[in-house]
Design a protein around this motif. Structure first.
Motif, PDB file in Angstrom:
ATOM      1  N   GLN A 161       0.977  -1.566   0.091  1.00 40.18           N
ATOM      2  CA  GLN A 161      -0.371  -0.054  -0.042  1.00 40.18           C
ATOM      3  C   GLN A 161       1.068   0.771  -0.091  1.00 40.18           C
ATOM      4  O   GLN A 161       0.633   2.186  -0.672  1.00 40.18           O
ATOM      5  N   GLU A 191       0.390   4.624  -2.703  1.00 43.68           N
ATOM      6  CA  GLU A 191       0.117   5.447  -2.673  1.00 43.68           C
ATOM      7  C   GLU A 191       1.674   6.629  -3.083  1.00 43.68           C
ATOM      8  O   GLU A 191       1.158   7.889  -3.315  1.00 43.68           O
ATOM      9  N   ARG A 238       0.532   7.132  -6.132  1.00 39.48           N
ATOM     10  CA  ARG A 238      -0.292   8.593  -6.982  1.00 39.48           C
ATOM     11  C   ARG A 238       0.388   9.597  -6.608  1.00 39.48           C
ATOM     12  O   ARG A 238      -0.027  10.410  -7.600  1.00 39.48           O
ATOM     13  N   GLU A 239       1.180   9.223  -5.476  1.00 45.76           N
ATOM     14  CA  GLU A 239       1.698  11.412  -5.614  1.00 45.76           C
ATOM     15  C   GLU A 239       2.636  11.553  -6.552  1.00 45.76           C
ATOM     16  O   GLU A 239       2.827  12.144  -7.808  1.00 45.76           O
TER      17      GLU A 239
END
Length: 263
Positions: free
Chosen positions: A207, A211, A214-215
């Motif tokens: 996970q 994240e 996504r950034e």
């Protein structure tokens, strides 16, 4: 484990494919995994299920028909293209530029082209649009599967078909990169909207890496704004899987009136 990555969905031309590959390379440099950008050497359904898949893009229809059990959503692109609204998109209904058809309803008895049986943009929303017009489960005189949106556009342009539904993002790229092909067809309508083609990762990806991806997706846009403009990328949305139930809803609405397949 060495991760792999590929973006096979909107590589309309070799030049555009190179732009996508350069953008993906920048994203991966920001996340810094041990990852190779590859060309899928198998059919996409198998590729999307690879346990070492760090990032790729799929269609919402296969996502909702078995793929969701083996992948996780990263984000959905927001494109600057006619027919897009936020992270949702529609398909453009096209006929030949010189054809007599002005609406989909006028296409009764015409020949339809579609890309793949498991395509939301080329088949599922097309079926949904035709369903209210069909009689006894039929509307067209013939239906051909072309293998790609470009194949469907060429089938229409070359008089092998009369109407097709083309992913509006693909159609925008065709207008940008292949204007001579775009001029040979004419828009006669739009389909219902659905969430766009999501970026996915194997369910083995941690996970924290999701994240970080996504950034990096958004950061790669801001560092190269001209490239983002060429790719028509405005940003990314993290949609829940439940949003993609819209695709099943469109399918079920067509089936409910007895129109189970393009015909």
């Amino acid at each position: 484990m060495t991760w792999i990555a590929a973006l096979p969905m909107y590589d309309v031309t070799p030049a555009l494919a190179a732009e996508w590959r350069a953008w993906l390379a920048d994203v991966l440099r920001m996340v810094k995994p041990a990852c190779r950008i590859v060309e899928p050497d198998e059919e996409l359904h198998g590729f999307w299920r690879r346990p070492n898949l760090l990032i790729s893009q799929t269609c919402g229809y296969p996502l909702m028909h078995g793929l969701r059990e083996q992948v996780q959503l990263i984000a959905t692109p927001r494109f600057d293209a006619p027919g897009c609204e936020g992270a949702h998109y529609s398909s453009v209904l096209v006929t030949r530029a010189d054809a007599q058809f002005d609406t989909l309803a006028n296409c009764r008895g015409a020949r339809a082209a579609y890309n793949q049986d498991d395509s939301n943009s080329g088949m599922n929303v097309f079926r949904h649009a035709v369903a209210p017009l069909a009689r006894d489960g039929a509307f067209f005189s013939a239906v051909i599967r072309t293998g790609s949106h470009l194949g469907s556009l060429r089938a229409v342009a070359e008089h092998r078909a009369d109407v097709a539904a083309i992913d509006c993002v693909t159609f925008a790229f065709v207008c940008d990169e292949m204007p001579e092909l775009a001029r040979q067809v004419r828009r006669i309508g739009m389909t219902a909207a659905a969430p766009g083609l999501p970026l996915i990762a194997a369910d083995t990806v941690p996970q924290a890496t999701i994240e970080a991806l996504r950034e990096a997706l958004n950061e790669a846009l801001t560092t190269q704004p001209e490239r983002a403009k060429r790719l028509r990328l405005q940003g990314f949305s993290a949609l829940p899987l439940t949003d993609y139930e819209r695709i099943e809803q469109l399918e079920n609405e067509a089936r409910a009136v007895g129109y189970t397949r393009l015909a």
